[in-house]
Design an enzyme around this catalytic site. Structure first.
Site, PDB file in Angstrom:
ATOM      1  N   ARG A  49     -47.497 -81.096  29.008  1.00  0.00           N
ATOM      2  CA  ARG A  49     -47.207 -82.189  28.061  1.00  0.00           C
ATOM      3  C   ARG A  49     -47.333 -83.554  28.741  1.00  0.00           C
ATOM      4  NH1 ARG A  49     -41.604 -81.046  25.724  1.00  0.00           N
ATOM      5  NH2 ARG A  49     -42.026 -82.842  24.390  1.00  0.00           N
ATOM      6  N   HIS A  84     -33.273 -88.476  24.816  1.00  0.00           N
ATOM      7  CA  HIS A  84     -33.558 -87.121  25.313  1.00  0.00           C
ATOM      8  C   HIS A  84     -34.376 -87.145  26.597  1.00  0.00           C
ATOM      9  CE1 HIS A  84     -32.885 -85.349  21.045  1.00  0.00           C
ATOM     10  NE2 HIS A  84     -31.762 -85.540  21.698  1.00  0.00           N
ATOM     11  N   CYS A  90     -33.841 -85.400  40.864  1.00  0.00           N
ATOM     12  CA  CYS A  90     -33.612 -84.510  42.014  1.00  0.00           C
ATOM     13  C   CYS A  90     -32.202 -83.909  41.944  1.00  0.00           C
ATOM     14  CB  CYS A  90     -33.776 -85.295  43.319  1.00  0.00           C
ATOM     15  SG  CYS A  90     -33.424 -84.275  44.773  1.00  0.00           S
ATOM     16  N   GLY A 150     -39.847 -89.994  11.074  1.00  0.00           N
ATOM     17  CA  GLY A 150     -40.536 -88.865  11.694  1.00  0.00           C
ATOM     18  C   GLY A 150     -39.657 -87.866  12.397  1.00  0.00           C
ATOM     19  N   ASN A 208     -40.721 -90.181   6.312  1.00  0.00           N
ATOM     20  CA  ASN A 208     -41.058 -88.878   6.887  1.00  0.00           C
ATOM     21  C   ASN A 208     -42.141 -88.216   6.036  1.00  0.00           C
ATOM     22  OD1 ASN A 208     -40.164 -87.265   9.202  1.00  0.00           O
ATOM     23  ND2 ASN A 208     -39.703 -85.704   7.668  1.00  0.00           N
ATOM     24  N   LEU A 209     -42.830 -87.230   6.646  1.00  0.00           N
ATOM     25  CA  LEU A 209     -43.887 -86.549   5.883  1.00  0.00           C
ATOM     26  C   LEU A 209     -43.293 -85.721   4.757  1.00  0.00           C
ATOM     27  CD1 LEU A 209     -46.929 -86.505   6.221  1.00  0.00           C
ATOM     28  CD2 LEU A 209     -46.741 -84.408   7.548  1.00  0.00           C
ATOM     29  N   ALA A 225     -46.244 -91.679   9.111  1.00  0.00           N
ATOM     30  CA  ALA A 225     -45.624 -92.858   9.730  1.00  0.00           C
ATOM     31  C   ALA A 225     -46.653 -93.957   9.980  1.00  0.00           C
ATOM     32  CB  ALA A 225     -44.951 -92.444  11.033  1.00  0.00           C
TER      33      ALA A 225
END
Ligand code: BV8
Length: 238
Positions: free
Chosen positions: A63, A113, A121, A180, A206-207, A224
């Site tokens: 990612r 998040h 570390c 979203g 939102n969708l 969006a």
């Protein structure tokens, strides 16, 4: 929802994976409910990391590498314009771990998040920029420890970051805007209830209706990249 929003008003914007979808970044709950082919509990919990660090690192390394191939979309750019031009208080709280809000120019931004481009570390506790592959044998740039570096991401069961300033902003904001997100994950999914309790007007873009749609005064359905620039223009241009 723009009527009644004064230029002195405080705005809190919560974004989720749907704001990066138009940049080609996969959302968490695709049609198959899987996340890039994985179950959440196999790649985004401390237990998963203990059980199979190679799999978890491979998931985040892929990612992080993908971030180099995508660009901010019109929704990120519109929010950056709002950040630059809104005279009142503004805070963008993102659930996303990509860097697309920053790359579009947003400044008043919190990552609740964590971030794909940060390492943490476990030997010395330091956090630092990390843009390349991490894997299980990474060396900490601070203490030199080997194999103790993890992605600086908030996994399920871990406490999200910046909850105090977020709570304060939720209590102060006049307008709460959710963009979203499916409203499936807490505590982010509960923010609309807090904002509404303290008197904010609540708008969702939102969708599809989110799991918390019933708590919003207004829901705008669509992509969006189309809805957000229009809403920002209403706020700034109108
Ligand atoms: C916590 C980082 C407590 C990872 C993420 C057992 C133990 C502990 C906690 C719990 C538990 N059971 C339940 C919980 C609470 C748990 C939770 O809510 N679980 C859910 C599943 C019920 N929450 C937590 O664990 C949180 N921590 O509670 O800690 C605690 C207290 C004290 C001390 C210690 C701990 C932590 C949650 C954070 C997990 N990490 N992300 C990573 O990214 O790799 S969550 C991850 O999913 C995202 O970050 C996001 O937050 C969340 C939801 O994703 P969305 O952004 O909403 O994306 P999704 O795909 O779901 O939806 C996208 C939406 O966009 C859709 O609606 C779609 O229609 C729309 N869309 C698509 N395309 C577009 C669009 N919209 C507009 N335009 C488009 N083009």
């Amino acid at each position: 929802m723009v009527a009644g929003t004064e230029r002195s008003h405080a705005i809190l914007v919560l974004t989720g994976a749907g704001v990066s979808a138009d940049s080609g970044v996969a959302t968490f709950r695709g049609p198959d409910g899987l996340w890039e082919g994985h179950r959440v509990q196999d790649v985004a919990t401390p237990e998963a990391f203990q059980r199979d660090p190679d799999l978890v690192h491979a998931f985040y390394d892929a990612r992080r590498a993908k971030l180099e191939t995508v660009q901010p979309n019109a929704a990120h750019e519109a929010l950056a314009r709002l950040d630059a031009e809104w005279p009142g208080e503004l805070l963008i709280v993102t659930q996303n771990v990509d860097d697309l809000h920053e790359r579009a120019g947003a400044r008043r931004l919190l990552h609740m998040h964590g971030e794909l481009k940060l390492g943490w570390c476990l030997a010395c506790g330091e956090r630092f920029a990390w843009v390349r592959e991490m894997g299980t044998a990474a060396t900490c740039p601070s203490c030199g420890g080997v194999g103790q570096v993890r992605p600086d991401i908030v996994w399920f069961g871990e406490m999200p970051y910046e909850m105090e300033p977020i709570e304060e902003a939720l209590q102060r904001c006049h307008l709460f805007v959710s963009i979203g997100t499916s409203g499936a994950v807490y505590p982010a999914a509960g923010f609309v209830q807090t904002a509404r309790y303290y008197g904010a007007r609540c708008l969702e873009m939102n969708l599809e209706p989110s799991q918390g749609s019933m708590f919003f005064h207004e829901t705008r359905l669509g992509r969006a990249a189309e809805l957000v620039p229009r809403w920002v223009e209403e706020l700034l241009g109108g």
